[in-house]
Design a protein around this motif. Structure first.
Motif, short mmCIF file in Angstrom:
data_model
loop_
_atom_site.label_atom_id
_atom_site.label_comp_id
_atom_site.label_asym_id
_atom_site.label_seq_id
_atom_site.Cartn_x
_atom_site.Cartn_y
_atom_site.Cartn_z
N GLY A 1 32.88 95.72 40.68
CA GLY A 1 34.22 95.19 40.82
C GLY A 1 34.25 93.99 41.76
N THR A 2 35.23 93.12 41.58
CA THR A 2 35.42 91.97 42.47
C THR A 2 36.90 91.83 42.78
OG1 THR A 2 35.73 90.39 40.64
CG2 THR A 2 33.46 90.74 41.43
N ILE A 3 37.19 91.17 43.90
CA ILE A 3 38.59 90.92 44.25
C ILE A 3 38.70 89.56 44.92
CG2 ILE A 3 38.45 92.04 46.53
CD1 ILE A 3 41.32 93.14 45.89
N GLU A 4 39.72 88.81 44.55
CA GLU A 4 39.95 87.48 45.09
C GLU A 4 41.42 87.30 45.46
OE1 GLU A 4 37.50 85.47 45.71
OE2 GLU A 4 35.94 86.59 44.62
N LEU A 5 41.67 86.47 46.45
CA LEU A 5 43.03 86.10 46.82
C LEU A 5 43.48 84.98 45.88
CD1 LEU A 5 45.50 86.16 48.73
CD2 LEU A 5 44.28 84.53 50.18
N THR A 6 44.58 85.21 45.15
CA THR A 6 45.04 84.19 44.21
C THR A 6 46.34 83.51 44.65
OG1 THR A 6 46.20 85.86 42.89
CG2 THR A 6 43.95 85.32 42.25
N GLU A 7 47.11 84.18 45.51
CA GLU A 7 48.36 83.56 45.97
C GLU A 7 48.72 84.13 47.34
OE1 GLU A 7 53.07 83.06 44.66
OE2 GLU A 7 51.64 84.02 43.31
N LEU A 8 49.18 83.26 48.23
CA LEU A 8 49.64 83.68 49.54
C LEU A 8 50.88 82.87 49.91
CD1 LEU A 8 47.53 84.44 52.69
CD2 LEU A 8 49.58 83.03 52.87
N VAL A 9 51.98 83.57 50.12
CA VAL A 9 53.22 82.94 50.57
C VAL A 9 53.54 83.54 51.93
CG1 VAL A 9 55.66 82.55 50.12
CG2 VAL A 9 54.04 82.64 48.21
N ALA A 10 53.35 82.76 52.99
CA ALA A 10 53.48 83.29 54.34
C ALA A 10 54.88 83.15 54.92
CB ALA A 10 52.47 82.59 55.27
N GLU A 11 55.75 82.37 54.28
CA GLU A 11 57.07 82.11 54.85
C GLU A 11 57.98 83.33 54.76
OE1 GLU A 11 55.65 80.23 52.57
OE2 GLU A 11 55.14 78.40 53.66
N ASP A 12 58.84 83.47 55.77
CA ASP A 12 59.90 84.48 55.72
C ASP A 12 60.95 84.04 54.70
OD1 ASP A 12 58.83 86.16 57.58
OD2 ASP A 12 59.85 85.24 59.28
N PRO A 13 61.81 84.93 54.20
CA PRO A 13 61.88 86.33 54.57
C PRO A 13 61.02 87.24 53.70
CG PRO A 13 63.74 85.81 53.18
CD PRO A 13 62.94 84.53 53.33
N SER A 14 60.32 86.71 52.74
CA SER A 14 59.54 87.56 51.83
C SER A 14 58.10 87.10 51.69
CB SER A 14 60.21 87.59 50.44
OG SER A 14 61.52 88.10 50.53
N PRO A 15 57.28 87.31 52.73
CA PRO A 15 55.86 86.96 52.61
C PRO A 15 55.22 87.75 51.47
CG PRO A 15 56.25 88.29 54.57
CD PRO A 15 57.59 87.90 54.04
N ARG A 16 54.29 87.10 50.78
CA ARG A 16 53.75 87.70 49.55
C ARG A 16 52.27 87.39 49.42
NH1 ARG A 16 54.07 85.51 43.92
NH2 ARG A 16 54.01 87.27 42.46
N VAL A 17 51.51 88.39 48.97
CA VAL A 17 50.09 88.22 48.71
C VAL A 17 49.80 88.77 47.32
CG1 VAL A 17 47.78 89.07 49.28
CG2 VAL A 17 49.28 88.24 51.10
N VAL A 18 49.09 87.97 46.51
CA VAL A 18 48.67 88.41 45.18
C VAL A 18 47.14 88.40 45.14
CG1 VAL A 18 48.76 88.01 42.70
CG2 VAL A 18 50.76 87.50 44.11
N LEU A 19 46.56 89.52 44.76
CA LEU A 19 45.11 89.66 44.68
C LEU A 19 44.71 89.86 43.22
CD1 LEU A 19 44.70 92.21 47.61
CD2 LEU A 19 44.43 89.73 47.74
N SER A 20 43.60 89.24 42.84
CA SER A 20 43.08 89.35 41.48
C SER A 20 41.82 90.21 41.51
CB SER A 20 42.78 87.95 40.93
OG SER A 20 42.09 88.03 39.71
#
Length: 215
Positions: A152-171
């Motif tokens: 298996g592998t995992i990569e960071l595909t999206e990172l939104v660090a700003e408030d109010p809804s920080p978000r991380v998407v991993l592939s």
């Protein structure tokens, strides 16, 4: 985004960690019902809704603070931004791995019953490190050796660090993608480092626009 949050909280609530807030809202409603019984059945289930102000939120939080303090914790209102209430979890609550369950099943549910305008309650840690690609990669580097054993592998595909809804998407690719236990472990490791990050999505590597089917 909301689906990922729901999945994470549900997964944590099934763990061995016990949040002091599980059942809190029900107890408060029952208590309020007994107190207002003489006012008639229509008012016996919950108190009237209130305008969304800092003072009113603090007042309602006083109703749940005894549950926090019984476990050595507390909470403080940082700010209200639109329909989002930001709290600082203090004491034991700030480091508890069940804090997200506490927040969602206890504090958020209680506040939303009194303030219908609230869309979400999030935890803010003043000492929490900045959410950066480097920091997420450090967490992933601790997970990758275990995933590689199962191809298996995992990569960071999206990172939104700003408030109010920080978000991380991993592939993620490979057989581990089908394991809910693996997804929960990855999510929990990231949230232990970034307690206020509630929106973590793990998607199929072959198509990052679609969530993988549940195992």
């Amino acid at each position: 985004g909301k689906a990922a949050v729901t999945e994470t909280v549900t997964a944590e609530s099934n763990s061995d960690m016990v949040s002091p807030f599980v059942g809190v809202s029900e107890e408060i409603i029952a208590k309020e019902g007994s107190e207002t019984h003489d006012e008639g059945h229509a008012n016996s289930e919950q108190k009237p809704t209130l305008p969304l102000t800092l003072d009113n939120v603090e007042h309602v939080l006083d109703e749940v603070r005894p549950y926090l303090r019984s476990d050595g914790g507390d909470c403080k209102v940082i700010e209200i931004e639109g329909s989002v209430v930001k709290l600082e979890l203090q004491g034991a609550c700030s480091s508890c791995s069940a804090s997200s369950v506490t927040l969602k099943m206890g504090i958020e549910k209680t506040l939303q019953e009194r303030f219908p305008d609230i869309s979400e309650v999030i935890a803010i840690s003043p000492d929490e490190e900045a959410l950066t690609e480097f920091a997420i990669e450090e967490v992933l580097n601790g997970i990758r050796p275990f995933l590689s054993v199962s191809n298996g592998t995992i990569e960071l595909t999206e990172l939104v660090a700003e408030d109010p809804s920080p978000r991380v998407v991993l592939s993620m690719k490979g057989p581990p993608l089908k394991s809910m236990a693996v997804k929960v472990e990855i999510t929990n490791r990231i949230k232990r480092r970034f307690p206020s990050l509630l929106n973590i999505e793990i998607v199929a590597g072959q198509d990052i626009n679609e969530l993988p089917m549940s195992a």
